[in-house]
Write an enzyme that holds these catalytic residues in place. Structure first.
Site, PDB file in Angstrom:
ATOM      1  N   GLU A  73       0.812  -1.214   0.000  1.00 37.67           N
ATOM      2  CA  GLU A  73       0.000   0.000   0.000  1.00 37.67           C
ATOM      3  C   GLU A  73       0.847   1.267   0.000  1.00 37.67           C
ATOM      4  O   GLU A  73       0.388   2.344   0.376  1.00 37.67           O
ATOM      5  CB  GLU A  73      -0.967  -0.037   1.185  1.00 37.67           C
ATOM      6  CG  GLU A  73      -1.970  -1.163   1.015  1.00 37.67           C
ATOM      7  CD  GLU A  73      -2.954  -1.293   2.154  1.00 37.67           C
ATOM      8  OE1 GLU A  73      -4.141  -1.549   1.853  1.00 37.67           O
ATOM      9  OE2 GLU A  73      -2.564  -1.160   3.323  1.00 37.67           O
ATOM     10  N   HIS A  92      -1.622   4.008   8.571  1.00 42.08           N
ATOM     11  CA  HIS A  92      -2.783   3.360   7.946  1.00 42.08           C
ATOM     12  C   HIS A  92      -3.218   2.200   8.834  1.00 42.08           C
ATOM     13  O   HIS A  92      -2.436   1.299   9.135  1.00 42.08           O
ATOM     14  CB  HIS A  92      -2.426   2.849   6.551  1.00 42.08           C
ATOM     15  CG  HIS A  92      -3.435   1.901   5.972  1.00 42.08           C
ATOM     16  ND1 HIS A  92      -4.792   2.182   5.927  1.00 42.08           N
ATOM     17  CD2 HIS A  92      -3.289   0.658   5.438  1.00 42.08           C
ATOM     18  CE1 HIS A  92      -5.427   1.166   5.377  1.00 42.08           C
ATOM     19  NE2 HIS A  92      -4.545   0.228   5.077  1.00 42.08           N
ATOM     20  N   HIS A  94      -6.614  -0.597  10.105  1.00 41.66           N
ATOM     21  CA  HIS A  94      -7.902  -1.247   9.856  1.00 41.66           C
ATOM     22  C   HIS A  94      -8.651  -1.333  11.183  1.00 41.66           C
ATOM     23  O   HIS A  94      -9.239  -2.368  11.504  1.00 41.66           O
ATOM     24  CB  HIS A  94      -7.711  -2.651   9.285  1.00 41.66           C
ATOM     25  CG  HIS A  94      -6.922  -2.712   8.011  1.00 41.66           C
ATOM     26  ND1 HIS A  94      -6.556  -3.908   7.436  1.00 41.66           N
ATOM     27  CD2 HIS A  94      -6.439  -1.739   7.208  1.00 41.66           C
ATOM     28  CE1 HIS A  94      -5.868  -3.670   6.326  1.00 41.66           C
ATOM     29  NE2 HIS A  94      -5.776  -2.362   6.173  1.00 41.66           N
ATOM     30  N   TYR A 117     -11.543  17.414  20.312  1.00 41.91           N
ATOM     31  CA  TYR A 117     -10.320  16.693  20.000  1.00 41.91           C
ATOM     32  C   TYR A 117     -10.354  16.117  18.588  1.00 41.91           C
ATOM     33  O   TYR A 117      -9.330  16.019  17.919  1.00 41.91           O
ATOM     34  CB  TYR A 117     -10.091  15.602  21.054  1.00 41.91           C
ATOM     35  CG  TYR A 117     -10.066  16.218  22.423  1.00 41.91           C
ATOM     36  CD1 TYR A 117      -8.958  16.920  22.873  1.00 41.91           C
ATOM     37  CD2 TYR A 117     -11.197  16.177  23.246  1.00 41.91           C
ATOM     38  CE1 TYR A 117      -8.954  17.541  24.105  1.00 41.91           C
ATOM     39  CE2 TYR A 117     -11.200  16.800  24.480  1.00 41.91           C
ATOM     40  CZ  TYR A 117     -10.081  17.474  24.904  1.00 41.91           C
ATOM     41  OH  TYR A 117     -10.093  18.101  26.116  1.00 41.91           O
ATOM     42  N   HIS A 158     -12.519  -0.555   4.149  1.00 40.19           N
ATOM     43  CA  HIS A 158     -11.085  -0.821   4.299  1.00 40.19           C
ATOM     44  C   HIS A 158     -10.526  -0.334   5.642  1.00 40.19           C
ATOM     45  O   HIS A 158     -10.041  -1.125   6.434  1.00 40.19           O
ATOM     46  CB  HIS A 158     -10.348  -0.163   3.130  1.00 40.19           C
ATOM     47  CG  HIS A 158      -8.898  -0.509   3.032  1.00 40.19           C
ATOM     48  ND1 HIS A 158      -8.180  -0.329   1.870  1.00 40.19           N
ATOM     49  CD2 HIS A 158      -8.012  -0.981   3.940  1.00 40.19           C
ATOM     50  CE1 HIS A 158      -6.914  -0.708   2.068  1.00 40.19           C
ATOM     51  NE2 HIS A 158      -6.793  -1.103   3.325  1.00 40.19           N
TER      52      HIS A 158
END
Length: 205
Positions: A73, A92, A94, A117, A158
């Site tokens: 990726e 990144h 999941h 926040y 994703h």
């Protein structure tokens, strides 16, 4: 930081994210900018089992120049660094609730601005790009357009990808995004009181 310090910090943050359930198995990847280019987690590696001397090395042109092969990726990381030149790191994940939100067929903000926040760490709102096969170069155009709106992007079906001024800042923002997604789920069937436009603008100013 020296490159060795960045390597050690990447390993430490990766393990922290893994240990607290923000990534599982070999899901997710991290990268950080160095003087010579970028360090990135290797393909099919677990964030909980990284070592400082086994990270992928890429030069400024995103050519693989050392260490194991980088995550497939890498195209997503490159897009965020190039659109947001101030970024020093990209995370990144999941994570569970962001990924759940990314699977919902709903209109409107993906995650509402419920707390200060959220606004301070990820911005006014978080765009979502359509689904693309993980590792596909086709995500590039959509992701670049979304990243121009803010440092955090939800990837349909994703997960999330977040840029930051440091690896710690990017990790904190990714965690805030996950907690905000969890809050959105907890209150989604109730009447909520999101921050007003004036309150959001005050935080952004």
């Amino acid at each position: 930081m020296t490159e060795q310090q960045l390597r050690e910090q990447l390993v430490e943050i990766g393990a922290s994210l893994f240990d607290r359930g923000f990534s599982v198995g070999s899901a997710g990847n991290l990268s950080v900018r160095t003087r010579d280019g970028f360090l990135m987690t290797p393909t099919n590696s677990s964030l909980g089992r990284l070592t400082a001397d086994s990270l992928a090395e890429l030069d400024h042109g995103w050519n693989h120049v050392g260490g194991p092969r980088p995550s497939k990726e890498v195209v997503m990381h490159r897009a965020l660094y190039e659109v947001r030149p101030e970024a020093q790191a990209v995370v990144h994940l999941h994570s569970t609730y962001v990924t759940a939100v990314s699977c919902l067929a709903e209109e409107g903000p993906v995650i509402p601005a419920l707390t200060p926040y959220f606004v301070m760490r990820v911005g006014r709102e978080v765009p979502m790009v359509p689904y693309f096969r993980p590792g596909s170069a086709e995500v590039d155009v959509e992701l670049r357009a979304a990243a121009r709106q803010g440092p955090a992007v939800v990837l349909a079906n994703h997960g999330s990808i977040v840029a930051g001024e440091s690896l710690e800042a990017a990790s904190n923002a990714a965690e805030e995004l996950e907690v905000s997604a969890q809050l959105a789920f907890l209150v989604r069937d109730r009447s909520v009181r999101p921050l007003t436009e004036a309150q959001i603008q005050e935080l952004l100013d």
